[in-house]
Design a protein around this motif. Structure first.
Motif: not given
Length: 225
Positions: A54-56, A128-141
């Motif tokens: 859900f975070v992603l 687990t889903t830290g700023p790196g993964s959140i920023a990556t997910a935001i950047a992908l879209n």
């Protein structure tokens, strides 16, 4: 169209799973759930995986509007989140070695309510889903088009990526104790220290990336004068 969808899914999944790195995170997870029995650990692993899903999804679909609404830049997200990750890694790296429990010492069962609380913070965010993964997910879209067909394909890719990441996290975390048994006591302690150090380095790297993104335009502006 199908080829583009598969390419987007593979690109996003590989990028996110590399940043999340559940195999290294498994030892962090094991350290934070050391007092739980196997069933309790599986329950927490399942909650962490669902929370990460859900975070992603939130990062994929509403991450950019939320950042804009609160006036938070991607650089601020990286710096603040990286600091949280670095502090967690530093604390774990310098934590004293736990004393081994007696053989007949009962492990602690966990209730569903306690599992939900323990699983969200800090196990899901930021470990687990830290700023790196959140920023990556935001950047992908970040450049998601408003064209309906392209938006639908991007949405499907986001859901599939989040689902794949969820299953990988659960599979690895729920088997963290088994991996620890293979390594033995000393091997597990070494792996936990290495994972803690890597977590610290990841946090520092995220901070540096945020600082670079913040300072580079300022330097370019002064250089142009």
């Amino acid at each position: 169209m199908i080829e583009s969808l598969i390419s987007d899914i593979l690109f996003g999944f590989i990028g996110l799973i590399s940043i999340i790195n559940p195999f290294s995170g498994a030892f962090v997870f094991l350290d934070r759930t050391a007092t739980l029995d196997d069933e309790g650990r599986r329950l927490v692993a399942r909650r962490v995986a669902i929370n990460a899903f859900f975070v992603l999804l939130a990062a994929f679909f509403v991450g950019t509007p939320i950042l804009h609404f609160f006036g938070i830049s991607m650089e601020a997200l990286r710096i603040g989140g990286g600091l949280a990750v670095a502090v967690a890694g530093w604390q774990m790296l310098n934590a004293p070695e736990p004393e081994p429990a007696p053989v007949d010492h009962p492990v602690k069962p966990i209730s569903p309510g306690a599992a939900a609380g323990k699983a969200f913070f800090p196990l899901t965010i930021p470990l687990t889903t830290g700023p790196g993964s959140i920023a990556t997910a935001i950047a992908l879209n970040a450049n998601r088009t408003h064209k309906l067909s392209a938006w639908l394909l991007s949405s499907v890719a986001s859901i599939v990526i989040s689902t794949l990441v969820m299953f990988v996290i659960y599979y690895v975390y729920s088997r963290a104790a088994r991996l620890s048994q293979y390594l033995g006591v000393d091997g597990t302690r070494v792996a936990m220290r290495v994972s803690s150090f890597l977590l610290l380095c990841i946090g520092v790297q995220i901070i540096l990336t945020g600082l670079d993104g913040f300072l580079t335009p300022i330097a370019d502006l002064h250089a142009a004068k």
